[in-house]
Design an enzyme around this catalytic site. Structure first.
Site, short mmCIF file in Angstrom:
data_model
loop_
_atom_site.label_atom_id
_atom_site.label_comp_id
_atom_site.label_asym_id
_atom_site.label_seq_id
_atom_site.Cartn_x
_atom_site.Cartn_y
_atom_site.Cartn_z
N GLY A 44 69.10 89.05 -39.11
CA GLY A 44 68.33 88.39 -38.07
C GLY A 44 68.35 89.19 -36.78
CB SER A 45 67.55 88.17 -33.35
OG SER A 45 68.42 87.08 -33.08
CB VAL A 46 70.61 91.91 -31.19
CG1 VAL A 46 71.89 92.19 -30.41
CG2 VAL A 46 70.12 93.20 -31.86
N GLY B 137 72.94 87.46 -34.27
CA GLY B 137 74.17 88.04 -34.81
C GLY B 137 75.35 87.82 -33.89
CD GLU C 20 68.98 94.45 -41.33
OE1 GLU C 20 68.64 94.54 -40.11
OE2 GLU C 20 68.20 94.13 -42.23
CB CYS D 166 64.79 94.88 -39.88
SG CYS D 166 65.17 95.12 -41.62
#
Length: 516
Positions: free
Chosen positions: A252-254, A257, A274, A309
């Site tokens: 997913g997104s930073v 995460g 990831e 991504c």
């Protein structure tokens, strides 16, 4: 990936249809339930899944788990773990092979549903489901390596023991996947976790859970109860999937995460993350720019309307080749057909969510306001598609490197193309970013490819290609910097779901020699 990626599309609803089978019609859509401990379960509250291409249209309904449902899924996986872990890897592989058999029989229906809930074209949705099966089968090919340990021998005069190093599963694993390629991405972790001896809970994306749930439930129904479970619902009800398990695998997104990692720290739950990237494609002065290579570059940028991504997010081109690249991409964008994912003529569907459309529009407008050379292509659809999450694809030529279209992951159909004058500049510019998922080098010289590729700070590098369709599904995959932690796929992906155990045995002779 963007923060809107894991947003929940849901409303309160209670119709009590607990006897509806998974994937059965509900109005014009489908309905899916939870799958916990070998049994399907429906819930009073549901997620109503919006069609990103047709405003106001609901694709279907997915069960929305309560915290109690989530705890039940964890308990079911925990209960099934001892017996599953006690099997050999070969025994698990045999059962997993039986479970995946026939998965393709409903692939056309799965793809149609995914296209409607996700927005991407039907062919990409079909490939999404295919990649899951391919990754599953490739994981099973590693069965002979899963339990293979090694021996550390006695070192005379220094270490009077021999040590057997073996591997053991972790326990219960949660796999959380995003909306863009949910079934395929699931295949990068789930079969490896199961083959390693873990039991699992899958959390499909709340904004596009239907097709993924269908696929996983068909597999789970053929495995022992509790080995594989599926939970859909609101993120705020899912804490136990992070704090009460032994590992979380999240794509997913930073920011997503970071939240996962923060929650996992409460119980020291292990994580594989990831988190997307700002991937650079570096096109050297001797690059081959024929139709084949330009087609590859175009796909690397615009597949899934830019929502992958590992898509190229920044293109750095030697100044002498800049016009060729721009003209080559423009020629392809002029032929793009923006439309509904199920329409055969469509080559580019809508963005998945309105918030993401607004973000991409904003960064394009920012570039225009800064005086950048922004070129947009295609015609937006009208009729019942008017107001959908459609966006004209764009190229931004030689923008200021400080603009958000360069510094942030666009996750949409827009690409900055920036010139460079030397190889050193290209490497510096490519690495000047927060992420490090993938990259590519385009050159006629194998030596240049190796030299430049080895300097890119990222987890995976292509040569004369770029993108998900060319990923070696046997190779370890994952990012550097803020693109993530850990690796998936291959034997490295198996080991990510195992722990080592060392058993040391004293060698009396070696010990006696040390005493003297």
């Amino acid at each position: 990936m963007t923060d809107v990626e894991n947003a929940v599309v849901s409303t309160n609803a209670a119709d009590g249809r607990s006897d509806t089978v998974v994937g059965s019609p509900v109005g014009s859509g489908v309905r899916t339930g939870l799958f916990i401990g070998g049994e399907e379960r429906f819930t009073p509250e549901v997620l109503r899944i919006a069609d990103p291409g047709k405003p106001g249209v609901v694709v279907g309904e997915a069960a929305s788990a309560s915290p109690g449902d989530v705890s039940d899924a964890v308990a079911a996986a925990r209960s099934a773990f001892p017996a599953w872990a006690a099997l050999s890897a070969q025994e698990r592989a045999g059962m997993m092979a039986d479970a995946i058999a026939g998965i393709a029989e409903e692939r056309d229906a799965d793809a149609a549903i995914l296209s409607q809930e996700n927005g991407k074209i039907r062919f990409e949705s079909w490939v999404d489901a295919l990649v899951f099966e391919i990754r599953w089968d490739l994981a099973l090919m590693l069965a002979d390596q899963v339990d293979t340990g090694h021996t550390l021998p006695v070192v005379p005069g220094a270490i009077p023991v021999s040590t057997e190093v073996s591997y053991q599963p972790l326990g219960v694993v949660t796999v959380i996947v995003p909306f863009n390629w949910p079934i395929a991405i699931l295949g990068a972790a789930l079969p490896h976790a199961l083959l390693a001896g873990n039991t699992a809970i899958v959390k499909p994306p709340p904004s596009a859970p239907l097709a993924t749930t269908r696929v996983v439930q068909r597999v789970a129904a053929k495995l022992p109860p509790g080995v594989l479970n599926v939970v859909t619902g609101r993120d705020e009800n899912m804490a136990a999937l992070i704090t009460d398990v032994d590992k979380v695998c999240f794509t997913g997104s930073v920011n997503g995460g970071k939240r996962i990692m923060q929650m996992a720290s409460q119980t020291l739950t292990r994580v594989t993350l990831e988190l997307g990237g700002n991937d650079a494609a570096v096109i050297l002065d001797d690059a081959i720019l024929d139709d084949t290579h330009l087609d590859r570059l175009y796909a690397a940028i615009y597949d899934t309307t830019g929502q992958i991504c590992m898509n190229a997010k920044r293109v750095f081109v030697h100044r002498s080749r800049l016009d060729e690249v721009v003209e080559g991409l423009a020629a392809r964008l002029e032929k793009a057909v923006i439309g509904y994912g199920l329409d055969e003529a469509t080559t580019m569907g809508p963005l998945h969510q309105a918030a993401q459309k607004a973000f991409v529009e904003d960064i394009i407008q920012e570039a225009k306001d800064a005086g950048a050379d922004v070129r947009e292509y295609g015609t937006l659809p009208q009729g019942d598609l008017a107001g959908g999450n459609f966006l004209r694809p764009a190229i931004i030529v030689d923008p200021d490197p400080g603009l958000r279209v360069v510094t942030q992951e666009q996750f949409g159909p827009v690409i900055p193309i920036l010139p460079f004058d030397s190889e050193d500049d290209a490497v510096r510019l490519a690495n000047d970013t927060w992420g490090g998922l993938c990259g590519s080098v385009w050159t006629a010289s194998p030596e240049s490819a190796t030299r430049v590729g080895s300097q890119l700070v990222c987890g995976y590098v292509w040569v004369n290609d770029h993108g998900a369709t060319r990923l070696d599904l046997r190779a370890p995959f994952g990012g550097m910097k803020q693109s993530g932690i850990g690796r998936e796929q291959g034997i490295e992906g198996i080991r990510a779901f195992q722990d080592t155990r060392a058993i040391a045995t004293i060698d009396p002779t070696a010990l006696a020699q040390m005493a003297h």
